[in-house]
Design a protein around this motif. Sequence first.
Motif, mmCIF file in Angstrom:
data_model
loop_
_atom_site.group_PDB
_atom_site.id
_atom_site.type_symbol
_atom_site.label_atom_id
_atom_site.label_comp_id
_atom_site.label_asym_id
_atom_site.label_seq_id
_atom_site.Cartn_x
_atom_site.Cartn_y
_atom_site.Cartn_z
ATOM 1 N N GLY A 130 -4.225 36.634 21.645
ATOM 2 C CA GLY A 130 -2.783 36.543 21.810
ATOM 3 C C GLY A 130 -2.010 35.820 20.721
ATOM 4 N N LEU A 131 -2.542 35.736 19.510
ATOM 5 C CA LEU A 131 -1.806 35.053 18.443
ATOM 6 C C LEU A 131 -0.508 35.798 18.145
ATOM 7 N N PRO A 132 0.622 35.097 18.139
ATOM 8 C CA PRO A 132 1.881 35.739 17.741
ATOM 9 C C PRO A 132 1.790 36.172 16.271
ATOM 10 N N HIS B 271 -9.677 40.979 1.703
ATOM 11 C CA HIS B 271 -8.813 42.164 1.661
ATOM 12 C C HIS B 271 -8.201 42.445 3.033
ATOM 13 N N ALA B 272 -8.987 42.287 4.091
ATOM 14 C CA ALA B 272 -8.470 42.509 5.443
ATOM 15 C C ALA B 272 -7.356 41.514 5.749
ATOM 16 N N ARG C 266 -3.971 42.033 15.628
ATOM 17 C CA ARG C 266 -4.888 41.056 16.228
ATOM 18 C C ARG C 266 -6.304 41.617 16.311
ATOM 19 N N ARG C 267 -6.413 42.893 16.685
ATOM 20 C CA ARG C 267 -7.721 43.556 16.742
ATOM 21 C C ARG C 267 -8.367 43.589 15.354
ATOM 22 N N SER C 268 -7.567 43.932 14.356
ATOM 23 C CA SER C 268 -8.079 43.972 12.982
ATOM 24 C C SER C 268 -8.561 42.593 12.541
ATOM 25 N N ALA D 61 -12.391 41.784 11.568
ATOM 26 C CA ALA D 61 -12.700 41.254 10.241
ATOM 27 C C ALA D 61 -13.397 39.905 10.362
ATOM 28 N N GLY D 62 -12.905 39.072 11.260
ATOM 29 C CA GLY D 62 -13.518 37.762 11.471
ATOM 30 C C GLY D 62 -14.933 37.881 11.987
#
Length: 124
Positions: free
Chosen positions: A56-58, A83-84, A102-104, A108-109
Motif C-alpha cells: 500500500g505505499l502511496p 533500471h526497474a 507497487r507490484r513492479s 523487482a525487490g
Amino acid sequence: MSDRSSIDPRPSDGAAVGPLDIAMLAEMEALLGRQRLLVLLADFRGEIVRLLLPDGLPPDVLARNVHALTSASGMLGFTALSHACASIEEGCRGQADADGLRRSARNAGQSALDALAGVTARLA
C-alpha cells in the motif's frame, strides 16, 4: 588480503545469478574486501525490504523509495533493480497505475533479494 575477488564473474554452471552483474560485484569485493561487502549487502537487503516490499505505499512515497535505491543498486551490480527503480519512479511522476507500480516494485525487490541470497551464500 588477496587482490583477487572470491566472486568468479563466470558462474560455475554457466547460468546467470539472477538480475545481477557479477563482474561489477566482484570489483566491489576487490575494493572493499569480502567482510565489508557482506555488511554492505546485508544493509542493502534491509533497504530493499524496508523501501520496496511494504503493501500500500502511496505513489509519492514509492517514488522517493525507488529513487533512493536506483544508484545504490546500480553501484552494487543489481542493474535490473536499478533500471526497474528508475522506470517505477518515472511512472509515479506520470501518474501511472499505482497498483501496477507497487507490484513492479515488489517483483523487482524480490528478484534482487533472491539474487542477493545466492551471492551472499557464495561469499560466506
